[in-house]
Design a protein around this motif. Structure first.
Motif, PDB file in Angstrom:
ATOM      1  N   ARG A  46       0.832  -1.207   0.000  1.00 10.99           N
ATOM      2  CA  ARG A  46       0.000   0.000   0.000  1.00 10.99           C
ATOM      3  C   ARG A  46       0.862   1.251   0.000  1.00 10.99           C
ATOM      4  NH1 ARG A  46      -2.476   0.163   5.052  1.00 10.99           N
ATOM      5  NH2 ARG A  46      -3.233  -1.860   4.432  1.00 10.99           N
ATOM      6  N   LEU A  47       1.859   1.290   0.853  1.00  7.12           N
ATOM      7  CA  LEU A  47       2.742   2.444   0.942  1.00  7.12           C
ATOM      8  C   LEU A  47       3.493   2.668  -0.368  1.00  7.12           C
ATOM      9  CD1 LEU A  47       3.810   4.633   2.884  1.00  7.12           C
ATOM     10  CD2 LEU A  47       5.629   3.036   3.501  1.00  7.12           C
ATOM     11  N   LEU A 127       1.866   8.022   4.336  1.00  5.80           N
ATOM     12  CA  LEU A 127       0.879   7.792   3.279  1.00  5.80           C
ATOM     13  C   LEU A 127       0.445   9.082   2.584  1.00  5.80           C
ATOM     14  CD1 LEU A 127      -1.231   4.876   4.731  1.00  5.80           C
ATOM     15  CD2 LEU A 127       0.019   4.886   2.584  1.00  5.80           C
TER      16      LEU A 127
END
Length: 161
Positions: A46-47, A127
């Motif tokens: 995700r990052l 994020l």
């Protein structure tokens, strides 16, 4: 200089994609082959995905690769004053959108700096940070284009049907 920055951005995006693919592949093999997995795989993927997207968005701006409505602008080429006015308007709209993106991302970064991810424990501010950097970078580029008086690049015209 532009070529070196573009090459660095492409390398960073390729690295993010390669690490994401490796993390997901290893996790899938471990889950289906051995009944276990790597808990950090999702967070890392995700990052890396968020960073890859915003690096790409920032690198795409000076190359003129963002979506453009060239079919609306091509007829204005014959009218230099109108085209110049539209160019300034478009740059101001880009600048406004980039500042809004950076401001919203800054709010998210400042709120989430003391929060940490569940598995890896990195600051949750990592994020929204690429959105802040992307907005700031595009804003700087738009201001430079306004100051220099660069005309809009209508290279997308061949793609219009």
């Amino acid at each position: 200089m532009k070529l070196a920055v573009r090459r660095a951005a492409n390398m960073a995006m390729a690295s993010c994609l390669a690490l994401m693919a490796l993390a997901v592949f290893v996790n899938v093999v471990l889950r289906y082959g051995f009944g276990s997995g790597i808990a950090a795989s999702e967070e890392v993927s995700r990052l890396l995905f968020v960073w890859m997207v915003f690096i790409g968005a920032t690198a795409a701006y000076p190359a003129g690769e963002h979506m453009a409505f060239t079919s609306l602008l091509i007829p204005l080429r014959a009218k230099p004053r109108a085209f110049a006015a539209v160019t300034v308007l478009v740059r101001l709209l880009v600048l406004t959108a980039a500042v809004m993106l950076a401001w919203g991302a800054w709010q998210q970064v400042s709120v989430s700096w003391d929060t940490h991810s569940v598995v890896l424990g990195y600051p949750a501010a990592l994020l929204p940070l690429p959105a802040l950097l992307c907005g700031a970078g595009i804003a700087v580029m738009a201001v430079l284009e306004l100051v220099r008086g660069e005309p809009l690049d209508l290279g997308h015209g061949v793609e219009v049907e």
